[in-house]
Write a protein that holds these residues in place. Structure first.
Motif, PDB file in Angstrom:
ATOM      1  N   ILE A  92      -8.383  23.817  14.493  1.00  0.00           N
ATOM      2  CA  ILE A  92      -9.677  23.233  14.830  1.00  0.00           C
ATOM      3  C   ILE A  92     -10.745  23.844  13.931  1.00  0.00           C
ATOM      4  CG2 ILE A  92     -11.391  22.888  16.659  1.00  0.00           C
ATOM      5  CD1 ILE A  92      -9.139  23.431  18.666  1.00  0.00           C
ATOM      6  N   ASP A  93     -11.590  22.997  13.350  1.00  0.00           N
ATOM      7  CA  ASP A  93     -12.712  23.461  12.523  1.00  0.00           C
ATOM      8  C   ASP A  93     -14.009  23.148  13.249  1.00  0.00           C
ATOM      9  OD1 ASP A  93     -14.580  24.126  10.642  1.00  0.00           O
ATOM     10  OD2 ASP A  93     -14.011  22.555   9.210  1.00  0.00           O
ATOM     11  N   GLU A  94     -14.688  24.195  13.706  1.00  0.00           N
ATOM     12  CA  GLU A  94     -15.920  23.984  14.475  1.00  0.00           C
ATOM     13  C   GLU A  94     -17.111  23.667  13.580  1.00  0.00           C
ATOM     14  OE1 GLU A  94     -16.445  28.298  13.317  1.00  0.00           O
ATOM     15  OE2 GLU A  94     -14.871  26.798  13.484  1.00  0.00           O
ATOM     16  N   ASN A  95     -16.967  23.829  12.241  1.00  0.00           N
ATOM     17  CA  ASN A  95     -18.077  23.593  11.326  1.00  0.00           C
ATOM     18  C   ASN A  95     -17.988  22.256  10.609  1.00  0.00           C
ATOM     19  OD1 ASN A  95     -19.291  26.140  11.817  1.00  0.00           O
ATOM     20  ND2 ASN A  95     -17.778  27.116  10.476  1.00  0.00           N
ATOM     21  N   ALA A  96     -17.098  21.386  11.041  1.00  0.00           N
ATOM     22  CA  ALA A  96     -16.930  20.108  10.358  1.00  0.00           C
ATOM     23  C   ALA A  96     -18.189  19.246  10.490  1.00  0.00           C
ATOM     24  CB  ALA A  96     -15.731  19.363  10.937  1.00  0.00           C
ATOM     25  N   GLU A  97     -18.601  18.635   9.386  1.00  0.00           N
ATOM     26  CA  GLU A  97     -19.785  17.785   9.391  1.00  0.00           C
ATOM     27  C   GLU A  97     -19.554  16.565  10.277  1.00  0.00           C
ATOM     28  OE1 GLU A  97     -21.188  16.674   5.593  1.00  0.00           O
ATOM     29  OE2 GLU A  97     -21.214  18.723   4.799  1.00  0.00           O
ATOM     30  N   GLY A  98     -20.551  16.246  11.080  1.00  0.00           N
ATOM     31  CA  GLY A  98     -20.453  15.092  11.954  1.00  0.00           C
ATOM     32  C   GLY A  98     -19.609  15.308  13.188  1.00  0.00           C
ATOM     33  N   SER A  99     -19.098  16.533  13.369  1.00  0.00           N
ATOM     34  CA  SER A  99     -18.267  16.838  14.545  1.00  0.00           C
ATOM     35  C   SER A  99     -18.806  18.108  15.198  1.00  0.00           C
ATOM     36  CB  SER A  99     -16.805  17.028  14.134  1.00  0.00           C
ATOM     37  OG  SER A  99     -16.306  15.876  13.507  1.00  0.00           O
ATOM     38  N   PRO A 100     -19.900  17.987  15.945  1.00  0.00           N
ATOM     39  CA  PRO A 100     -20.532  19.187  16.505  1.00  0.00           C
ATOM     40  C   PRO A 100     -19.639  19.954  17.465  1.00  0.00           C
ATOM     41  CG  PRO A 100     -21.435  17.182  17.494  1.00  0.00           C
ATOM     42  CD  PRO A 100     -20.611  16.748  16.332  1.00  0.00           C
ATOM     43  N   LEU A 101     -18.630  19.294  18.029  1.00  0.00           N
ATOM     44  CA  LEU A 101     -17.732  19.976  18.963  1.00  0.00           C
ATOM     45  C   LEU A 101     -16.395  20.332  18.328  1.00  0.00           C
ATOM     46  CD1 LEU A 101     -18.432  17.910  22.194  1.00  0.00           C
ATOM     47  CD2 LEU A 101     -19.419  20.090  21.481  1.00  0.00           C
ATOM     48  N   GLY A 102     -16.302  20.193  17.004  1.00  0.00           N
ATOM     49  CA  GLY A 102     -15.073  20.582  16.330  1.00  0.00           C
ATOM     50  C   GLY A 102     -14.235  19.391  15.916  1.00  0.00           C
ATOM     51  N   ALA A 103     -13.446  19.574  14.857  1.00  0.00           N
ATOM     52  CA  ALA A 103     -12.598  18.506  14.326  1.00  0.00           C
ATOM     53  C   ALA A 103     -11.213  19.065  14.030  1.00  0.00           C
ATOM     54  CB  ALA A 103     -13.208  17.922  13.060  1.00  0.00           C
TER      55      ALA A 103
END
Length: 409
Positions: free
Chosen positions: A147-158
């Protein structure tokens, strides 16, 4: 002392996992088709557990044990029985097994070679059960979710995936963001359905060599990505089933869907049982209507099938449809026999097929079709049932919900 970049990455991922799991975002990695020890774990417990995503080299032999009163298949007589921490049956490629286990509120993936040596391990959140094995030319890869919590457009993680050398745990590429959890077969990722039995979201398939997207259903409404298996990608497009070498612009082969008996049906693919590195895949519109299609040529080896498994030692396919059928690697039918009851393929290996009926296992020789015996007669203890058998006879065995590895002679 200042943190190194890997240390900062680990700390960020630990913090992200806690936040995401506490918020109930278990769907970021898992999918309805995933299975594993983390599915029923309480998110409150997982939220407090940190994890280290970086693989750690082990090079340690698994502890040896005995079967107790369990009945071992005779094909494993004389082999050492080793304990594992796996919570789900392992996948295997190139003589290395990989599976996760729940280790105190987090998943620990452990790679073990065919001699029973634990090579490396890597931790993930309990939600990230999806994984696969694939091949980039001569290198065999383990693909793990995170899980990447810093993904753009995904404030809750991607969700992301990273490739590691299956033998060493060395990172090869990644992390790469994907549109959803691992769906499979192989390098296929898609958003889960909005409802329990709904359609998946648009799927992508990644190149094993680089992690780059090679097919994306979001770019073409007529494209259907079916899956990938050790470098071969299957897609349905322009009324054809096509097989590509991952990253190639032109298909290796193409077969008209009408020749396979399909027109506009949505298709899915599966590698069948004992799918270490099989030579064909099951493809069809439903679980009761599948064709067995050769990955190198597109040749249809069987049709109207429910299940199939390939014996890695002989290359023979055992298929279940209206009848029980044996098919050699060239597509020649070896035998066909009527089934007395509905059965499913448990595992195929060591020239034996383990079929599960209503209340017992049925054993068949995959070359002759004759009924066979896998256990000594008169036994009374629980059965040790293989979940995977390699071409050299190494096997993963399940005994009363515990997984063991049978190695050596």
């Amino acid at each position: 002392m200042a943190e190194t970049a890997p240390q900062q990455q680990i700390r960020r991922r630990r913090r992200a996992a806690a936040a995401l799991l506490a918020g109930g975002l278990l769907a970021a990695c898992s999918s309805p088709q995933d299975s594993g020890p983390g599915e029923s774990a309480p998110s409150e417990q997982a939220a407090a557990v940190e994890y280290d995503p970086q693989p750690q080299v082990l090079d340690e032999p698994l502890p040896e044990t005995d079967a107790g009163d369990a009945q071992l298949p005779t094909q494993f007589t004389g082999r050492a029985l080793l304990e594992t921490d796996w919570g789900t049956p392992p996948q295997e490629a190139d003589g290395v097994f990989l599976a996760p286990g729940d280790t105190g509120g987090k998943l620990t993936f452990t790679a073990v070679d065919s001699e029973g040596v634990a090579l490396w391990e890597a931790e993930r959140p309990l939600s990230c059960t999806g994984f696969t094995l694939t091949t980039d030319e001569d290198q065999t890869l383990a693909i793990l979710s995170d899980i990447d919590e810093n993904a753009e457009g995904s404030p809750l993680g991607a969700p992301t995936v990273t490739a590691y050398d299956l033998h060493t745990g060395e990172e090869v590429w990644g992390p790469v963001e994907v549109p959803g959890p691992h769906q499979g077969p192989g390098m296929l990722f898609a958003a889960p359905p909005e409802e329990s039995f709904g359609e998946l979201g648009p799927a992508v398939v990644l190149d094993p060599a680089t992690g780059e997207v090679v097919f994306d259903e979001r770019d073409d409404e007529e494209l259907r990505v079916l899956g990938e298996h050790h470098g071969t990608v299957l897609v349905a497009e322009e009324d054809e089933l096509r097989g590509y070498s991952a990253g190639a612009a032109d298909p290796e082969w193409a077969v008209a869907l009408t020749d396979l008996g399909w027109q506009d049906e949505p298709l899915r693919a599966t590698a069948g049982q004992n799918s270490g590195q099989v030579t064909a895949m099951l493809i069809g519109p439903s679980a009761d209507d599948r064709a067995l299609v050769d990955l190198q040529s597109g040749q249809m080896l069987g049709e109207s099938l429910r299940e199939a498994g390939q014996d890695p030692s002989s290359g023979t396919w055992l298929t279940l449809g209206d009848d029980l059928t044996g098919i050699d690697p060239d597509g020649v039918q070896l035998f066909s026999a009527e089934l007395d009851e509905d059965m499913s393929v448990e595992i195929v290996g060591g020239v034996l097929a383990y079929l599960r009926g209503a209340d017992q296992l049925h054993i068949y020789n995959v070359v002759t079709g004759d009924q066979a015996h896998a256990y000594e007669p008169g036994g009374e203890g629980p059965l040790a049932v293989p979940t995977h058998i390699t071409g050299t006879g190494v096997g993963a065995l399940e005994i009363e919900d515990r997984l063991f590895l049978a190695v050596g002679e």
